[in-house]
Scaffold this active site. Structure first.
Site, short mmCIF file in Angstrom:
data_model
loop_
_atom_site.label_atom_id
_atom_site.label_comp_id
_atom_site.label_asym_id
_atom_site.label_seq_id
_atom_site.Cartn_x
_atom_site.Cartn_y
_atom_site.Cartn_z
NE ARG A 104 -0.53 12.42 6.45
CZ ARG A 104 -0.91 11.48 5.61
NH1 ARG A 104 -1.58 11.81 4.51
NH2 ARG A 104 -0.62 10.21 5.83
CB THR A 397 -1.50 10.60 -3.80
OG1 THR A 397 -1.76 9.91 -2.58
CG2 THR A 397 -0.80 11.89 -3.49
N GLY A 484 1.23 5.98 -3.07
CA GLY A 484 1.39 5.37 -1.76
C GLY A 484 2.85 5.34 -1.35
#
Length: 579
Positions: A104, A397, A484
């Protein structure tokens, strides 16, 4: 006379030897089984083929993941890339170990809690916060892949980038999803670098977005990949690539950011303890915080463990109602308690305690919706004095699942946020806007928010890469999705379809989607779920029919063999084969 006796004897001996050799050869062939098949499910055929090429060459699941990510950064730049972040789950069949790799992004050291507030202290409009340099976090995916490769790689690091380098230099045909994303983006045409890459000039000098099937070449990205291939992770975090990203962020035309070479040098990918919990006869494992995905999905399943979803039947009114109510409860906890565990105490064990989840389950009324769930009070009191996060998650994503021929598994979700991240481009890559996953407001009613911005902190994510094991510890399934904050619901609904409703992977992935993020019950527009609207409203649900663009990619082990699925809502596919 002697010679005539010897010749028949020699013939008999030779025949016997040939018979023995034949039996031995036959035995040898039967005792050497064919290599086990591999399988890849990913969001683009270029990416699945790149991964398959690595597996055919004897590479591991992690090797294939590196090749796939490098290609996705090129052909699906609106969704993921090397200038973004990712979470990877890995299963080793020999040891039975499941490992969780955290790539991340982190906030630059120059970030403050007021990063996304205006001069009056109010939250910025999302588009204003998203576009430009201040939304860019220190990218984490390359260091995460490097760390995983050190643990589980078989082929040389440099070999893994060759498919993407070839595509970047020779060009690739623009996929439908990328063409649609370019066409509908309101800002991309006006951004430096990106406008020259994604658009061409017509005879009148007007910019025309790249169309489906157009060939795009990206020499800048090829140069970036060559540097990473030859220098390892340092090729990204030091030198010209890092400098180009820093320059783009600090000199952005909108809201320049503070990202620096020092932030790149300080970045660390991490191995974390996965979160796992039983569900029916299986063990579900996913990523821990800083993503909220694994913990929230396991909470939903832990609540539903108390009810007979199989008896309710697939996608019935009763099943949809109970699943939606469980989601409300888990999302309420998510918004209060989950943030970067290196900065805040996240009561993981308390949130997954079966007694706590049973108490939460008892709040579900079979006859009427609770409308709005309140966060529970897990026994770990450290997280009690928290304000509610105000989430703004965008449905971009990508996810891919890999099973190699030795039984190693990767379930990896990867993102630049966006679509198209911050809309800044450097080194041939879209730069992420993941810092907008932080809560814009650092406090709520005077209480600190777990997901507030802080220097070096990782924003809360919703990514939910999952690996499912049988009760004997064998691999059963891998699944994940983009979307999301809806990712959690997409993945959880699919797990329920696989486990409770005995569906195959393709059927489970293709189901009409519904999700309740502790607000309205969202159902997928244009599906049979719309016929259920009146009945759901009679149960007290506020129902909204909206496009729900999941991008689930999964692998399932069945008694008949491997079963893979790629979400029909996107451009992905499944490839299987043998080394």
């Amino acid at each position: 006379m002697k010679m005539t006796r010897i010749l028949p004897a020699l013939a008999i001996v030779a025949a016997a030897l040939l018979l023995i050799l034949g039996i031995t050869a036959s035995w040898w062939r039967s005792d050497t089984p064919e290599p086990a098949p591999f399988m890849i499910a990913a969001a683009n055929p270029y990416a699945t083929e790149a991964g398959a090429k690595i597996l055919r060459a004897g590479g591991s699941a992690v090797d294939a993941a590196i090749a796939i990510q490098a290609v996705l950064s090129l052909v699906e730049p609106e969704s993921s890339g090397l200038a973004g972040g990712a979470f990877m789950m890995h299963f080793d069949p020999l040891s039975g170990a499941i490992e969780a790799y955290d790539g991340r992004e982190t906030a630059p050291m120059g970030a403050t809690a007021e990063l996304f507030l205006d001069e009056e202290g109010n939250p910025l409009p999302f588009l204003e916060a998203m576009i430009g340099g201040s939304s860019v976090g220190t990218p984490g995916v390359v260091k995460m892949l490097w760390l995983a490769h050190e643990d589980h790689g078989k082929l040389q690091w440099a070999e893994l980038f060759k498919p993407a380098i070839k595509l970047a230099e020779e060009g690739f045909a623009v996929p439908p999803k990328l063409a649609e994303a370019i066409a509908r983006d309101p800002v991309l045409m006006n951004m430096p670098v990106a406008q020259d890459y994604f658009y061409r000039l017509d005879v009148n000098g007007e910019r025309i977005p790249a169309q489906k099937g157009d060939v795009l070449k990206n020499p800048a990205y090829a140069a970036t990949l060559k540097r990473i291939a030859s220098e390892g992770e340092k090729g990204f975090y030091e030198g010209p690539v890092a400098q180009a990203i820093v320059d783009a962020v600090q000199n952005a035309p909108a809201r320049p950011g503070t990202l620096s070479l020092e932030d790149f040098a300080a970045y660390e990918a991490k191995k974390r303890e996965p979160v796992c919990a039983p569900y029916r006869e299986y063990r579900i494992c996913s990523m821990p915080p800083p993503t909220s995905g694994g913990l929230t999905a396991l909470q939903i399943l832990g609540i539903l463990q108390n009810y007979d979803l199989k008896g309710m039947g697939p996608m019935t009114l009763t099943a949809v109602h109970f699943i939606a109510e469980a989601e409300k409860l888990a999302y309420a906890d998510r918004d209060k308690y989950i943030g970067d565990p290196d900065f805040v105490d996240v009561p993981v064990e308390a949130m997954l305690d079966p007694a706590y989840l049973e108490a939460r389950a008892n709040r579900i009324d079979a006859s009427f919706s609770m409308k709005k769930a309140e966060a529970g009070e897990p026994v770990d009191r450290r997280a009690m004095n928290r304000g509610l996060n105000q989430p703004i998650d965008k449905p971009s994503t990508s996810h891919f699942s890999i099973l190699d021929s030795e039984g190693n598994v990767v379930s990896m979700t990867t993102s630049v946020e966006g679509p198209f991240g911050s809309h800044l481009m450097a080194g041939g890559m879209m730069l992420n806007n993941q810092l907008t996953d932080f809560s814009f407001m650092p406090e709520e009613d005077g209480k600190p928010v777990a997901n507030a911005v802080a220097p070096g902190k990782r924003p809360r994510s919703s990514m939910t890469p999952v690996i499912v094991l049988t009760k004997d510890g064998d691999f059963h399934a891998a699944i994940g999705s983009p979307g999301g904050s809806r990712i959690i619901g997409y993945v959880t609904q699919t797990l329920i379809a696989l486990i409770d409703w005995d569906m195959d992977m393709r059927a489970a992935i293709s189901l009409p989607r519904f999700i309740d993020r502790n607000g309205p019950l969202e159902i997928e527009a244009g599906t049979v779920l719309e016929q259920m609207t009146a009945d759901l409203e009679s149960l007290g649900h506020e129902v909204k029919a909206v496009p729900l663009m999941s991008g689930l990619h999964g692998i399932l082990v069945t008694p008949e063999g491997l079963d893979g699925g790629a979400d029909p809502r996107r451009d992905g596919n499944v490839v299987t084969g043998q080394p």
